[in-house]
Design an enzyme around this catalytic site. Structure first.
Site, mmCIF file in Angstrom:
data_model
loop_
_atom_site.group_PDB
_atom_site.id
_atom_site.type_symbol
_atom_site.label_atom_id
_atom_site.label_comp_id
_atom_site.label_asym_id
_atom_site.label_seq_id
_atom_site.Cartn_x
_atom_site.Cartn_y
_atom_site.Cartn_z
ATOM 1 C CG ASP A 13 46.844 32.020 42.939
ATOM 2 O OD1 ASP A 13 46.428 33.175 42.782
ATOM 3 O OD2 ASP A 13 47.909 31.758 43.541
ATOM 4 C CE LYS A 16 39.593 33.268 45.666
ATOM 5 N NZ LYS A 16 40.832 32.510 45.861
ATOM 6 N N GLY A 40 44.791 38.609 42.640
ATOM 7 C CA GLY A 40 44.812 38.864 41.206
ATOM 8 C C GLY A 40 43.906 37.879 40.523
ATOM 9 C CG HIS A 41 40.278 38.127 40.476
ATOM 10 N ND1 HIS A 41 40.238 38.001 41.832
ATOM 11 C CD2 HIS A 41 39.759 39.329 40.172
ATOM 12 C CE1 HIS A 41 39.694 39.096 42.332
ATOM 13 N NE2 HIS A 41 39.404 39.914 41.358
ATOM 14 C CD GLN A 224 44.596 37.555 49.580
ATOM 15 O OE1 GLN A 224 43.775 38.027 50.335
ATOM 16 N NE2 GLN A 224 44.971 38.174 48.487
#
Ligand code: IMP
Length: 428
Positions: A13, A16, A40-41, A224
């Site tokens: 998190d 990126k 999750g982004h 990750q």
């Protein structure tokens, strides 16, 4: 042959997506190489549209790049199709997607086992995302996995599933008291997915080699992060794949010699979701400040993220392990208004000082951070675009990180917006 690796330097998190944005149009291929829908982004496009992605790389939204899901990823086909449909419905061209036939499938028994084993572990639980990631990788290593290419051969698919369920159903039923999973139901469901996914399944390795031969830019986008790496992270409180730079080669089928740049992203402080050691974690008002101002709640599970000061031991470890050429420090603005901004420069463990990660996990659990206290700043930095726009104390903070990590900090994020960056050295 410009292959660029983009990865997280902490526990995930780190933001990126910001880097993907900065690379933008210059990327011809964007490749996911590890993990699954545990990631999750949230991506906000220039026209202000917000997308939440879990399996697709965040670069999927740059309009021209080919999108690749590499062999190192574990794919939940239902989630992937939902993402494809969601993007298509909003006018995104998903015909650019290719998935490696060697990527493994997440099956219903993986999800079921992820949940029951976590429950069984009680207080010792890993705090997984419950998406079946660990069990899917476990089967891959045990040579019991089912791959995307198996969707192309219904006979093989059935054979492999029957074999897997013969064992998994025993475990689910006899050990965990769950109902057994029915082969026919799963086959029917997965054959429907097969029909829709077939056009996307491809030999992605050759595709990427050809692209590199043509001198095109291939971005290997990690999910990750370094400290969640199965081999190099805080095992067993890790994910079940290798998000580090070495994992990028394996998970995309790209040779190490093709990689010209490794960009690592780190927050200006530290966060972690799930269990596991975290030496600089804060349980006071400062921790609350970071969580509140930094909006530190998980994208995938909505869980509160654990927050703490910047850990330069971890950052230097990540830089050396991944051969980082450029560091990107995100969310510096979250530290604005704090009187002191401590940086952890070493650990004290059982009366001894450590400047590097200790060898054992037991020692890491006992690590007390040694801080260097830098003075904070009060000025709003969100409008800063060059180094000179930053207050002196913010500049000092970045310079100190650079010095300890022995790696240049190329970009500093000063706000959530796409443009809210100080670019010290262009990334490409
Ligand atoms: P799993 O990957 O679901 O097996 O979870 C293993 C550990 O990795 C847990 O502590 C998760 O919270 C953590 N994790 C997995 N994916 C992410 C991510 O994208 N960001 C942050 N933590 C993650």
């Amino acid at each position: 042959m410009p292959a660029i690796v983009l990865l997280g330097a902490q526990w995930g998190d780190e933001g990126k997506g910001k880097v993907t944005d900065l690379l933008g149009e210059q990327v011809d291929y964007v490749v996911r190489y590890s993990g699954g829908n545990n990631a999750g982004h949230t991506v906000i496009t220039p026209d202000g549209q917000k997308y939440a992605l879990h399996l697709m790389p965040s670069g999927a939204l740059s309009p021209s790049a080919m999108i690749v899901i590499g062999n190192g990823v574990v794919v939940d086909p239902k989630v992937l199709l939902e993402e494809i449909d969601g993007l298509a419905a909003r006018g995104v061209d998903v015909s650019r997607l290719r998935i490696s036939g060697d990527a493994h499938l997440i099956m219903p028994h993986h999800r079921a086992l992820d949940k029951v084993t976590e429950r069984y572990l009680g207080k010792a639980k890993i705090g997984t995302t419950g998406r079946g990631i660990g069990p899917a990788y476990g089967d891959k290593v045990a040579r019991m996995g089912i791959r995307l290419q198996d969707l192309l051969d219904p006979g093989i698919l059935r054979k492999k599933l029957e074999l897997a369920l013969r064992e998994k159903n025993q475990t689910l039923f006899k050990v965990y008291n769950r109902t057994a999973i029915d082969v026919d139901t799963v086959i029917a469901e997965y054959l429907e997915y097969a029909e829709r996914l077939t056009p996307y399944i491809a030999e992605t390795r050759v595709m990427l080699w050809d692209a590199l031969d043509r001198g095109e830019n291939v971005l290997l986008e990690g999910a990750q992060a370094t400290m969640l790496d199965m081999d190099h992270g805080t095992y067993p409180f890790v994910t079940s794949s290798n998000p580090t730079a070495g994992g990028a080669c394996i998970g995309a089928g790209i040779p190490p010699t093709a990689i010209t740049k490794v960009i690592a992203v780190s927050k200006a402080y530290t966060t972690r979701v799930g269990s596991g050691p975290f030496p600089t974690e804060l349980f006071d008002a400062n921790g609350e400040h970071l969580r509140k101002i930094g909006h530190e709640y998980g994208t995938t599970t909505g869980r509160e993220r654990r927050c703490g000061w910047f850990d330069a031991v971890v950052a230097r470890y990540a830089c050396r392990l991944n051969g980082v050429t450029d560091l990107v420090i995100t969310k510096l603005d979250v530290l604005t208004g704090l009187e002191k901004v401590p940086i952890c420069v070493g650990y004290e463990i059982d009366g001894k000082r450590y400047d590097d990660m200790p060898m054992t996990q037991t020692a890491f659990h006992h690590a007390t951070p040694i801080y260097e206290e830098l003075d904070g700043w009060w000025e709003d930095i969100t409008k800063a675009r060059t180094e000179d726009d930053l207050p002196e104390n913010a500049r000092r903070y970045i310079a100190r990180i650079e010095e300890i990590c022995r790696t240049r900090v190329s970009v500093v994020g000063v706000g959530p917006g796409r443009e809210e960056n100080v670019v010290r050295t262009p990334l490409i």
